[in-house]
Write a protein that holds these residues in place. Structure first.
Motif, PDB file in Angstrom:
ATOM      1  N   VAL A 163       0.839  -1.203   0.000  1.00  0.00           N
ATOM      2  CA  VAL A 163       0.000   0.000   0.000  1.00  0.00           C
ATOM      3  C   VAL A 163       0.875   1.254   0.000  1.00  0.00           C
ATOM      4  O   VAL A 163       1.636   1.489   0.941  1.00  0.00           O
ATOM      5  CB  VAL A 163      -0.942   0.019   1.226  1.00  0.00           C
ATOM      6  N   PHE A 164       0.770   2.022  -1.071  1.00  0.00           N
ATOM      7  CA  PHE A 164       1.480   3.297  -1.183  1.00  0.00           C
ATOM      8  C   PHE A 164       0.481   4.439  -1.015  1.00  0.00           C
ATOM      9  O   PHE A 164      -0.721   4.224  -0.954  1.00  0.00           O
ATOM     10  CB  PHE A 164       2.132   3.425  -2.569  1.00  0.00           C
ATOM     11  N   GLY A 165       1.024   5.658  -1.010  1.00  0.00           N
ATOM     12  CA  GLY A 165       0.158   6.830  -0.952  1.00  0.00           C
ATOM     13  C   GLY A 165       0.567   7.740   0.180  1.00  0.00           C
ATOM     14  O   GLY A 165       1.288   7.325   1.089  1.00  0.00           O
ATOM     15  N   CYS A 200       5.299   2.188   2.430  1.00  0.00           N
ATOM     16  CA  CYS A 200       5.667   3.566   2.059  1.00  0.00           C
ATOM     17  C   CYS A 200       7.142   3.840   2.290  1.00  0.00           C
ATOM     18  O   CYS A 200       7.704   4.768   1.696  1.00  0.00           O
ATOM     19  CB  CYS A 200       4.823   4.566   2.833  1.00  0.00           C
ATOM     20  N   GLU A 201       7.782   3.047   3.165  1.00  0.00           N
ATOM     21  CA  GLU A 201       9.206   3.250   3.412  1.00  0.00           C
ATOM     22  C   GLU A 201      10.016   2.968   2.147  1.00  0.00           C
ATOM     23  O   GLU A 201      11.108   3.522   1.969  1.00  0.00           O
ATOM     24  CB  GLU A 201       9.674   2.385   4.599  1.00  0.00           C
ATOM     25  N   ASN A 208       9.983   6.282   0.585  1.00  0.00           N
ATOM     26  CA  ASN A 208      10.676   7.219   1.476  1.00  0.00           C
ATOM     27  C   ASN A 208      12.195   7.050   1.375  1.00  0.00           C
ATOM     28  O   ASN A 208      12.937   8.028   1.262  1.00  0.00           O
ATOM     29  CB  ASN A 208      10.199   6.966   2.908  1.00  0.00           C
ATOM     30  N   ALA A 209      12.647   5.792   1.379  1.00  0.00           N
ATOM     31  CA  ALA A 209      14.092   5.520   1.307  1.00  0.00           C
ATOM     32  C   ALA A 209      14.673   6.043  -0.003  1.00  0.00           C
ATOM     33  O   ALA A 209      15.772   6.602  -0.035  1.00  0.00           O
ATOM     34  CB  ALA A 209      14.348   4.018   1.438  1.00  0.00           C
ATOM     35  N   LEU A 210      13.916   5.902  -1.070  1.00  0.00           N
ATOM     36  CA  LEU A 210      14.376   6.377  -2.382  1.00  0.00           C
ATOM     37  C   LEU A 210      14.435   7.910  -2.421  1.00  0.00           C
ATOM     38  O   LEU A 210      15.461   8.496  -2.766  1.00  0.00           O
ATOM     39  CB  LEU A 210      13.419   5.846  -3.458  1.00  0.00           C
ATOM     40  N   VAL A 211      13.324   8.529  -2.040  1.00  0.00           N
ATOM     41  CA  VAL A 211      13.206   9.997  -2.146  1.00  0.00           C
ATOM     42  C   VAL A 211      14.228  10.693  -1.249  1.00  0.00           C
ATOM     43  O   VAL A 211      14.784  11.725  -1.608  1.00  0.00           O
ATOM     44  CB  VAL A 211      11.760  10.422  -1.776  1.00  0.00           C
ATOM     45  N   ARG A 212      14.466  10.104  -0.076  1.00  0.00           N
ATOM     46  CA  ARG A 212      15.386  10.748   0.863  1.00  0.00           C
ATOM     47  C   ARG A 212      16.831  10.277   0.667  1.00  0.00           C
ATOM     48  O   ARG A 212      17.713  10.613   1.465  1.00  0.00           O
ATOM     49  CB  ARG A 212      14.910  10.515   2.294  1.00  0.00           C
TER      50      ARG A 212
END
Ligand code: NDP
Length: 343
Positions: free
Chosen positions: A199-201, A217-218, A221-225
């Motif tokens: 589940v994303f979002g 979602c992590e 998060n891990a990619l974006v950060r």
């Protein structure tokens, strides 16, 4: 009409509560502590249609009895979302299996004791983890449907955190269906389950964006950060669904006659970590040179090697289109970047 939502603080449950309030239901949410109750109540602007009750541990004997004693026949619908999702444990029984299975049995037993004739519908948040057999991961010929079950047993699933989590979801869901079969003449309610894949979002409330996000979602998060652990996720693959579609399915599961006795498998198709990299790199140029790029466009070839989830029966029952990978990833990433002042 009053709806009880267990685990109201959860990522998915917050959306469910929000959707229920928007549709003018009265909502009783269970939460683990007064502090969490106060915070959630504030998030929802002290909405008078939201009452929060403490259930510190869903696995404790008679965990939900006090809630049903208090509200009794008022409760017409029960949405049981609470279940441990942490896979970073070696105490598989204590941290995953027992709370998932006993939590489910406890809420159903409480209905039986105090609201057997008044609760009409129960929706258990299960998972695709209860559907798929992870040993088939690289087999593109495998097709899962609403009839498929993870073969895990209490003993066989205690290999690592992931297998124990998958086992906990399978065994908890099976316990719910068993309960209905065994108590068909005692309880009035009809059961449905909602079985989402990754589940994303975005989080419902921006303040919920922490350094680490829960479960699926992590990955984003891990990619974006630009976290170092994103490197290790490079080969990662799975199927996805947006949290807003998951919430909507919980409401449809008790509102629609066609959903009675059904497992609603929520998946909108496959993704690889490469696909996530491609979307984030393309849509957020401010991250250029700061995050993984991989081998752009190479994810699609991997989709063919993955089992297929055929949830056409679920889609027909629900009747609404699911959000695309691009939309769910973009909305998740944008909220993180907004929090970090980078949007
Ligand atoms: P969260 O961790 O955000 O929510 C889990 C909820 O359960 C929280 O409210 C948590 O309370 C509560 N909870 C966990 N253990 C206990 C316990 N022992 N006693 C009382 N409450 C407890 O996860 P999600 O929102 O992602 O998950 C919600 C449901 O959806 C779960 O059943 C999960 O298995 C299922 N699911 C999730 C998927 C995903 O990708 N996110 C995919 C498939 C299924 P607290 O907030 O206090 O920790």
């Amino acid at each position: 009409m009053t709806v009880l939502v267990s685990g109201a603080t959860g990522f998915i449950a917050q959306y469910i509560v929000n959707d229920l309030l928007k549709q003018n239901y009265k909502v009783i949410g269970t939460v683990r502590s007064q502090e969490k109750a106060d915070k959630l109540k504030k998030h929802f602007g002290n909405n008078p249609n939201l009452a929060l009750e403490l259930v510190a541990d869903i696995a404790a004997p008679n965990a939900f009895d006090s809630v049903f004693k208090k509200y009794g026949a008022d409760i017409k619908v029960v949405l049981h979302t609470a279940s441990p999702v942490s896979i970073n444990t070696k105490e598989y029984e204590k941290d995953l299996l027992i709370p998932a299975v006993n939590g489910t049995k406890n809420i159903l037993e409480a209905i039986k004791k105090y609201a057997a004739k008044s609760v009409e519908r129960v929706v258990v948040t299960s998972s695709c983890a209860a559907v798929v057999d992870t040993s088939n991961q690289g087999d593109g010929s495998v097709v899962y449907t609403e009839e498929s079950w993870n073969p895990a047993t209490w003993e066989s699933c205690q290999v690592n955190g992931i297998s124990a989590y998958c086992g906990s979801k399978k065994l908890a869901e099976a316990a719910a269906w068993d309960f209905v079969r065994e108590n068909r003449n005692v309880v009035k309610f009809q059961l449905s389950t909602v079985n989402p894949i990754y589940v994303f979002g975005p989080q419902l409330f921006d303040e919920e964006v922490k350094d680490r996000l829960s479960s699926s979602c992590e990955l984003i998060n891990a990619l974006v950060r630009g976290k170092p652990e994103a490197q290790y996720l490079q080969g990662m693959r799975g199927n996805y669904i947006d949290v807003r579609d998951v919430s909507r399915a919980h409401l449809a599961a008790f509102q629609k006659e066609q959903a009675i006795g059904k497992r609603l498998i929520l998946s909108n198709g496959p993704f690889t970590y490469q696909d996530l990299e491609d979307i984030v790199n393309e849509d957020f140029p401010q991250l250029k040179g700061k995050i993984l790029v991989g081998n752009p466009g190479s994810g699609k070839d991997i989709h063919k090697t993955m089992p297929t989830i055929d949830n056409s029966k679920t889609r027909e029952i629900l009747g609404y289109p699911f959000k695309s990978l691009k939309e769910t990833v973009d909305d998740t990433a944008a909220q993180i970047l907004k929090k970090d002042g980078k949007l």
